[in-house]
Enzyme design. Structure first.
Site, mmCIF file in Angstrom:
data_model
loop_
_atom_site.group_PDB
_atom_site.id
_atom_site.type_symbol
_atom_site.label_atom_id
_atom_site.label_comp_id
_atom_site.label_asym_id
_atom_site.label_seq_id
_atom_site.Cartn_x
_atom_site.Cartn_y
_atom_site.Cartn_z
ATOM 1 N N HIS A 162 22.007 23.072 22.689
ATOM 2 C CA HIS A 162 21.888 21.619 22.462
ATOM 3 C C HIS A 162 23.078 20.867 23.072
ATOM 4 O O HIS A 162 23.430 19.786 22.611
ATOM 5 C CB HIS A 162 21.792 21.283 20.969
ATOM 6 C CG HIS A 162 20.804 22.110 20.215
ATOM 7 N ND1 HIS A 162 19.503 21.719 19.993
ATOM 8 C CD2 HIS A 162 20.922 23.349 19.671
ATOM 9 C CE1 HIS A 162 18.862 22.663 19.322
ATOM 10 N NE2 HIS A 162 19.708 23.672 19.123
ATOM 11 N N SER A 283 33.810 7.531 46.747
ATOM 12 C CA SER A 283 33.099 6.288 46.483
ATOM 13 C C SER A 283 33.668 5.209 47.393
ATOM 14 O O SER A 283 34.855 5.210 47.703
ATOM 15 C CB SER A 283 33.289 5.903 45.023
ATOM 16 O OG SER A 283 33.159 4.507 44.849
ATOM 17 N N LYS A 289 37.328 8.411 42.776
ATOM 18 C CA LYS A 289 36.130 9.229 42.628
ATOM 19 C C LYS A 289 36.047 10.420 43.575
ATOM 20 O O LYS A 289 36.402 10.335 44.742
ATOM 21 C CB LYS A 289 34.888 8.362 42.869
ATOM 22 C CG LYS A 289 34.686 7.314 41.797
ATOM 23 C CD LYS A 289 34.051 7.885 40.571
ATOM 24 C CE LYS A 289 32.556 7.760 40.706
ATOM 25 N NZ LYS A 289 31.885 8.295 39.541
ATOM 26 N N GLU A 296 24.181 17.385 43.064
ATOM 27 C CA GLU A 296 23.255 16.307 42.680
ATOM 28 C C GLU A 296 22.041 16.284 43.607
ATOM 29 O O GLU A 296 20.897 16.118 43.178
ATOM 30 C CB GLU A 296 23.946 14.948 42.742
ATOM 31 C CG GLU A 296 24.926 14.709 41.622
ATOM 32 C CD GLU A 296 25.676 13.405 41.828
ATOM 33 O OE1 GLU A 296 25.460 12.478 41.052
ATOM 34 O OE2 GLU A 296 26.473 13.310 42.770
#
Ligand code: ARG
Length: 464
Positions: A162, A283, A289, A296
């Site tokens: 979980h 970024s 970043k 991804e």
């Protein structure tokens, strides 16, 4: 190419009017099915040799056809072959080029054959090669994972259910879970290869042919295990593509799950690993970043492969036997699925070995969240307390530790005894992370010794 300078079509005899220009473009597949060219040529050469063997072609005719096809193959590989949309597809382009090159005898190649068994053969040959390439790439990834698991056999991390701290595990054990997932993917591809490796040649349009054919000869020549049993089935079904895409969709599902973990673990909130700069991008606005774009994108591309699987299922579902032109639409989903999977595997093969693991951070993370609570309950069971009661005792101890903002191992013996007087000093080693992982010392368990044994077994499987 417009109609006026279009070469006449192999099937134009029955037609009084020429094809509408739009229809020509609409029905053509040569744009994309030229990717089948080398298989088409290989299949045609096998077919020509078979026709000579059964006496349909003379040896001289066979030799002219074979060398003509080889020369065309070389032109295609060199990129100098001129494809014509008016000739619809890869098959008719190559056949027309053969007749241009060797004259009349070229027109004999299509004896005892149809584009229906031809295309079914080409696609199977391509699929077989792609399966072999993909299996090889999965193998590389699996062996990378084994190396990493070996290095991290003792590294303790929080095991999650979980997404909440559950029990401590070793990172090597977690990596070996990835290994098992990918190993089943290899197995599924091998299954698919085994079932699809049969030769449609000789099925012709759908009913077989009245010419003497030696289907075993073409099957053997092309490396198939056998000829397809039934000619109607041989030209019509593309279930082997659906099987392949299911296996690829599942492989992508696994890569996507692995990607998700890499993304989570490399975030500032987890900080368990760092991806190499070479596999991240920055970024345009936020200078701090370092984004995990590669995992991804792999996660995103899984959707693309699932889509292709669905396309093929829908493509097939309402087709009456035997061949229908719908099947021309099988190629783009197939090619894109295969290319996407290969790209993802290639990028993973570079990215995984370059991951740096923060072992201290993993250990610190495992210390949060009372990962050894089950071990305390198990300890009480060993002292004669029924598990349900032990569960309750530990639940209350955890509640106290949460309030005191400390770990279970930080509670004093008196505090622990207040929940159950059977707790003694010997409880403390049980509450350590090392004690917890070492205790799970059985086949398939997380103890470092078991992880090493699993790696050894996996290496033997991989070697075989
Ligand atoms: N381009 C076709 C395909 O991909 C080849 C087979 C065409 N057969 C036919 N009877 N029109 O399926």
């Amino acid at each position: 190419m417009n109609q006026s300078d279009a070469p006449s079509k192999p099937w134009s005899g029955r037609f009084a009017e020429s094809t509408d220009a739009m229809v020509e473009r609409f029905t053509a597949s040569v744009d994309f099915d030229q990717r089948l060219a080398r298989y088409d040529i290989r299949g045609s050469i096998a077919h020509a040799r078979m026709l000579a063997k059964t006496g349909v072609l003379t040896k001289a005719e066979r030799d002219a056809i074979v060398s003509g096809l080889e020369a065309i193959g070389a032109e295609i590989e060199a990129g100098t072959f001129v494809w014509s949309e008016a000739l619809e597809d890869v098959h008719m382009n190559i056949e027309a080029a053969l007749s241009r090159r060797i004259g009349e005898v070229g027109k004999k190649l299509h004896t005892a054959r149809s584009r229906n068994d031809q295309v079914a053969t080409d696609v199977r040959l391509l699929v077989r090669d792609e399966i072999d390439v993909i299996e090889g790439m999965i193998r590389v990834l699996k062996s990378t994972i084994l190396d990493k698991a070996e290095q991290e056999a003792d590294t303790i991390m929080p095991g999650l259910t979980h997404l909440q701290t559950a029990q401590p595990v070793t990172f090597g054990h977690h990596l070996m879970a990835w290994f098992e997932m990918l190993d089943r993917d290899s197995g599924r591809l091998a299954d698919c290869r085994m079932r699809m490796n049969q030769s449609p040649l000789g099925a012709a349009a759908l009913a077989g042919t009245g010419f003497p054919v030696d289907r075993d000869f073409t099957a053997k020549t092309l490396g198939f295990d056998a000829a397809c049993e039934n000619s109607i089935d041989a030209v019509s079904d593309r279930d082997f593509l659906i099987e392949l895409l299911s296996a690829l969709a599942m492989l992508m599902m696994h890569l996507s799950r692995i990607s998700e973990e890499l993304i989570l673990w490399s975030s500032a909130q987890f900080q368990l690993i760092a991806l190499s700069d070479a596999y991240c991008t920055g970024s345009s606005i936020m200078p701090q970043k370092k984004n995990p774009d590669v995992p991804e994108l792999v996660r995103g591309k899984s959707g693309r492969v699932y889509g292709h699987l669905l396309s093929l299922l829908v493509l097939m579902k309402a087709q009456p036997l035997a061949y229908n032109r719908d099947n021309q639409e099988d190629k783009l989903p197939l090619f894109d699925a295969v290319d996407t999977v290969k790209d993802c595997l290639r990028v993973y093969a570079g990215m995984l070995p370059a991951i740096s693991v923060d072992r201290a951070a993993m250990r610190a993370a495992a210390l949060k969240g009372y990962a050894t609570a089950t071990d305390l309950a198990d300890y009480l069971v060993r002292k004669g307390i029924p598990f349900r009661d032990a569960h309750d005792v530990v639940g209350r101890a955890v509640k106290l530790a949460v309030e005191a903002r400390c770990d279970l191992a930080d509670l004093s013996l008196d505090q622990l005894k207040s929940f159950c007087n059977r707790i003694e000093k010997d409880v403390y080693p049980v509450l350590t992370l090392e004690g917890a992982v070492a205790a799970r010392d059985h086949f398939g368990g997380t103890a470092p010794s078991q992880v090493r044994a699993a790696i050894k077994r996996a290496r033997a499987r991989l070697g075989g």
